[in-house]
Design a protein around this motif. Sequence first.
Motif, PDB file in Angstrom:
ATOM      1  N   MET A  80       0.834  -1.203   0.000  1.00  0.00           N
ATOM      2  CA  MET A  80       0.000   0.000   0.000  1.00  0.00           C
ATOM      3  C   MET A  80       0.869   1.254   0.000  1.00  0.00           C
ATOM      4  N   PHE A  81       1.996   1.208   0.690  1.00  0.00           N
ATOM      5  CA  PHE A  81       2.932   2.333   0.649  1.00  0.00           C
ATOM      6  C   PHE A  81       3.460   2.529  -0.770  1.00  0.00           C
ATOM      7  N   VAL A  82       3.768   1.418  -1.425  1.00  0.00           N
ATOM      8  CA  VAL A  82       4.331   1.490  -2.781  1.00  0.00           C
ATOM      9  C   VAL A  82       3.382   2.219  -3.729  1.00  0.00           C
ATOM     10  N   LYS A  83       2.081   2.050  -3.529  1.00  0.00           N
ATOM     11  CA  LYS A  83       1.093   2.686  -4.407  1.00  0.00           C
ATOM     12  C   LYS A  83       1.085   4.205  -4.283  1.00  0.00           C
ATOM     13  N   LEU A  84       1.745   4.735  -3.267  1.00  0.00           N
ATOM     14  CA  LEU A  84       1.798   6.182  -3.091  1.00  0.00           C
ATOM     15  C   LEU A  84       2.915   6.833  -3.915  1.00  0.00           C
ATOM     16  N   GLN A  85       3.680   6.013  -4.638  1.00  0.00           N
ATOM     17  CA  GLN A  85       4.832   6.568  -5.353  1.00  0.00           C
ATOM     18  C   GLN A  85       4.419   7.570  -6.425  1.00  0.00           C
ATOM     19  N   GLU A  86       3.269   7.363  -7.079  1.00  0.00           N
ATOM     20  CA  GLU A  86       2.819   8.315  -8.097  1.00  0.00           C
ATOM     21  C   GLU A  86       2.467   9.651  -7.459  1.00  0.00           C
ATOM     22  N   LEU A  87       1.869   9.593  -6.274  1.00  0.00           N
ATOM     23  CA  LEU A  87       1.521  10.810  -5.551  1.00  0.00           C
ATOM     24  C   LEU A  87       2.781  11.598  -5.209  1.00  0.00           C
ATOM     25  N   VAL A  88       3.790  10.886  -4.716  1.00  0.00           N
ATOM     26  CA  VAL A  88       5.058  11.528  -4.361  1.00  0.00           C
ATOM     27  C   VAL A  88       5.705  12.135  -5.603  1.00  0.00           C
ATOM     28  N   ALA A  89       5.671  11.405  -6.704  1.00  0.00           N
ATOM     29  CA  ALA A  89       6.256  11.919  -7.951  1.00  0.00           C
ATOM     30  C   ALA A  89       5.545  13.194  -8.400  1.00  0.00           C
ATOM     31  N   GLU A  90       4.224  13.247  -8.259  1.00  0.00           N
ATOM     32  CA  GLU A  90       3.474  14.434  -8.663  1.00  0.00           C
ATOM     33  C   GLU A  90       3.849  15.647  -7.824  1.00  0.00           C
ATOM     34  N   VAL A  91       3.982  15.460  -6.513  1.00  0.00           N
ATOM     35  CA  VAL A  91       4.274  16.618  -5.669  1.00  0.00           C
ATOM     36  C   VAL A  91       5.706  17.103  -5.886  1.00  0.00           C
ATOM     37  N   LEU A  92       6.639  16.186  -6.085  1.00  0.00           N
ATOM     38  CA  LEU A  92       8.019  16.598  -6.348  1.00  0.00           C
ATOM     39  C   LEU A  92       8.118  17.306  -7.695  1.00  0.00           C
ATOM     40  N   THR A  93       7.412  16.787  -8.695  1.00  0.00           N
ATOM     41  CA  THR A  93       7.399  17.418 -10.015  1.00  0.00           C
ATOM     42  C   THR A  93       6.725  18.791  -9.937  1.00  0.00           C
ATOM     43  N   GLY A  94       5.643  18.871  -9.163  1.00  0.00           N
ATOM     44  CA  GLY A  94       4.940  20.137  -9.000  1.00  0.00           C
ATOM     45  C   GLY A  94       5.803  21.187  -8.331  1.00  0.00           C
TER      46      GLY A  94
END
Length: 252
Positions: free
Chosen positions: A176-190
């Motif tokens: 379930m933690f792994v599924k948050l990687q897209e969220l993290v990528a979006e905020v870092l990119t943002g």
Amino acid sequence: MERSSAVATSRSTPAEVGLHARVLDHLGTVICGGDLAPGSVLNIDELVDRYAVSRSVVREVLRVLASMGLIETRRRVGVMIRAATDWNVFDPQVIRWRLASAGRMAQLRSITELRTAVEPHAAWLAAGRVDHDEASDLVGLAAKMWAAGKAGDEERFLRLDIEFHRQVLAASGNEMFVKLQELVAEVLTGRHHYHLMPHHPDEQALQLHADVAQAIQRHDGERARDAMVQIMEQAFGEMKSLWEQTGRPADH
């Protein structure tokens, strides 16, 4: 009959996919930006005229927006904009659209608070579950981040930063933690896109990433968790400071 339908679909798909993406991105942006208030009603015929697309494209766009919780269809009313409390705030596209709005800092704050709750514990778990190769890769990534940060290579640093946090989440062993990687990528990119990240990363931030990697390699869960908490705190401090300097969101 089936064959001609398949041929027609294959011929029209590339163009329709492009139109669909354009309309979806624009409508998603205006909804998440608050330009269309909750309770507003969308008229399909008006959307067809406004975007110069077919009804099938509009219907598909509305289906996707509905799956994200942004709209709903009500009998005798039509397609209605839903309140922000109904949105799927974990959807990467919703995050991207919210980051493009004037409410950017509120979105960054909520995601950083979520990351602060999850990533330090992921680092703690990783210290107990990581294998030798995974730990070595993480230490190597931290070293590459240091080099890219010192060189002011923002694009490379962003890619490495996204990969570093992805690997920590993956090494936690929690699916379930792994599924948050897209969220993290979006905020870092943002943060990068909207100039809410320093041109040269703070040396302490670089050191903290190295501390996380080395603590995980040494199987020191407490140190890994503490260093990750400090990364989260510093990240939000940087965003807040840069925001206050401009007094308004940067558009590009």
